[in-house]
Design a protein around this motif. Structure first.
Motif, PDB file in Angstrom:
ATOM      1  N   GLU A  18       7.596  45.263  44.943  1.00  0.00           N
ATOM      2  CA  GLU A  18       8.588  44.421  45.609  1.00  0.00           C
ATOM      3  C   GLU A  18       9.530  45.256  46.472  1.00  0.00           C
ATOM      4  OE1 GLU A  18      10.666  42.286  42.563  1.00  0.00           O
ATOM      5  OE2 GLU A  18       8.878  41.196  41.922  1.00  0.00           O
ATOM      6  N   ILE A  19       9.961  46.382  45.935  1.00  0.00           N
ATOM      7  CA  ILE A  19      10.865  47.271  46.679  1.00  0.00           C
ATOM      8  C   ILE A  19      10.173  47.791  47.936  1.00  0.00           C
ATOM      9  CG2 ILE A  19      12.027  49.522  46.608  1.00  0.00           C
ATOM     10  CD1 ILE A  19      12.620  48.923  43.619  1.00  0.00           C
ATOM     11  N   ILE A  20       8.949  48.230  47.784  1.00  0.00           N
ATOM     12  CA  ILE A  20       8.191  48.744  48.931  1.00  0.00           C
ATOM     13  C   ILE A  20       8.027  47.654  49.980  1.00  0.00           C
ATOM     14  CG2 ILE A  20       5.936  49.582  49.690  1.00  0.00           C
ATOM     15  CD1 ILE A  20       5.768  51.064  46.951  1.00  0.00           C
ATOM     16  N   ALA A  21       7.616  46.468  49.559  1.00  0.00           N
ATOM     17  CA  ALA A  21       7.398  45.363  50.497  1.00  0.00           C
ATOM     18  C   ALA A  21       8.675  45.005  51.252  1.00  0.00           C
ATOM     19  CB  ALA A  21       6.869  44.143  49.754  1.00  0.00           C
ATOM     20  N   ALA A  47       6.788  59.099  38.320  1.00  0.00           N
ATOM     21  CA  ALA A  47       5.690  58.126  38.355  1.00  0.00           C
ATOM     22  C   ALA A  47       5.640  57.308  39.639  1.00  0.00           C
ATOM     23  CB  ALA A  47       5.803  57.187  37.158  1.00  0.00           C
ATOM     24  N   VAL A  48       6.696  57.312  40.446  1.00  0.00           N
ATOM     25  CA  VAL A  48       6.670  56.527  41.689  1.00  0.00           C
ATOM     26  C   VAL A  48       6.147  57.328  42.875  1.00  0.00           C
ATOM     27  CG1 VAL A  48       8.587  55.082  40.887  1.00  0.00           C
ATOM     28  CG2 VAL A  48       9.038  56.971  42.480  1.00  0.00           C
ATOM     29  N   VAL A  49       6.005  58.625  42.736  1.00  0.00           N
ATOM     30  CA  VAL A  49       5.620  59.474  43.870  1.00  0.00           C
ATOM     31  C   VAL A  49       4.257  59.074  44.439  1.00  0.00           C
ATOM     32  CG1 VAL A  49       5.063  61.836  44.600  1.00  0.00           C
ATOM     33  CG2 VAL A  49       7.082  61.407  43.188  1.00  0.00           C
ATOM     34  N   GLN A  54       0.912  56.533  48.629  1.00  0.00           N
ATOM     35  CA  GLN A  54      -0.219  55.679  48.998  1.00  0.00           C
ATOM     36  C   GLN A  54       0.244  54.497  49.852  1.00  0.00           C
ATOM     37  OE1 GLN A  54      -1.784  54.854  45.093  1.00  0.00           O
ATOM     38  NE2 GLN A  54      -3.153  56.637  45.151  1.00  0.00           N
ATOM     39  N   ALA A  55       1.329  53.865  49.469  1.00  0.00           N
ATOM     40  CA  ALA A  55       1.814  52.692  50.203  1.00  0.00           C
ATOM     41  C   ALA A  55       2.259  53.048  51.622  1.00  0.00           C
ATOM     42  CB  ALA A  55       2.971  52.046  49.447  1.00  0.00           C
TER      43      ALA A  55
END
Length: 151
Positions: A18-21, A47-49, A54-55
């Protein structure tokens, strides 16, 4: 708050998506995403790296480099209190070195307090300057700063 050092849970991954979007359409979305991640979990977990890289179609090293370059990004959750002491020239000329030494000595050994150096809080005319838990303090002295972390 995200507190597991391992892989993201399904719920955490969903929130990260959601944050990325929400930021993906911005030009240069990495910094706003990292700020949002830190606002959500109190730090930027390892863990978010990979999911971020990728995103955004960038390398893990680039994500890691941005996280480690900017001092405001935390790799671990912050302690209860954060004292930031200005170490820029204007504050040093107003007793910043002595203030830093005094505050550091008074708060030594307290696991609930982090004392950090920053290089300008924008209060150059009111030096030495500090920030305690996000609150700016001009003409700071050790007694005042230490009192703020004990209340």
């Amino acid at each position: 708050m995200l507190d597991t050092p391992g892989p993201l849970t399904a719920q955490a991954q969903s929130r990260l998506d959601e944050i990325i979007a929400a930021h993906l359409t911005l030009e240069g979305p990495l910094l706003p995403i990292l700020h949002a991640v830190q606002a959500e979990w109190g730090h930027v977990p390892e863990a978010v790296v990979v999911p971020l890289a990728q995103a955004l179609n960038i390398g893990r090293a680039e994500v890691h480099g941005v996280i480690t370059f900017y001092h405001d990004f935390r790799r671990e959750p912050a302690p209860r209190h954060v004292v930031k002491l200005c170490r820029a020239e204007a504050c040093q000329a107003q007793g910043g070195r002595d203030l830093a030494a005094d505050v550091t000595a008074r708060l030594a050994g307290r696991a609930d307090v982090a004392v950090e150096d920053v290089y300008c809080l924008g209060l150059c005319a009111c030096g030495p300057a500090a920030m305690v838990d996000g609150e700016l303090v001009g003409r700071a002295d050790a007694a005042t700063l230490c009192a703020k972390v004990t209340s």
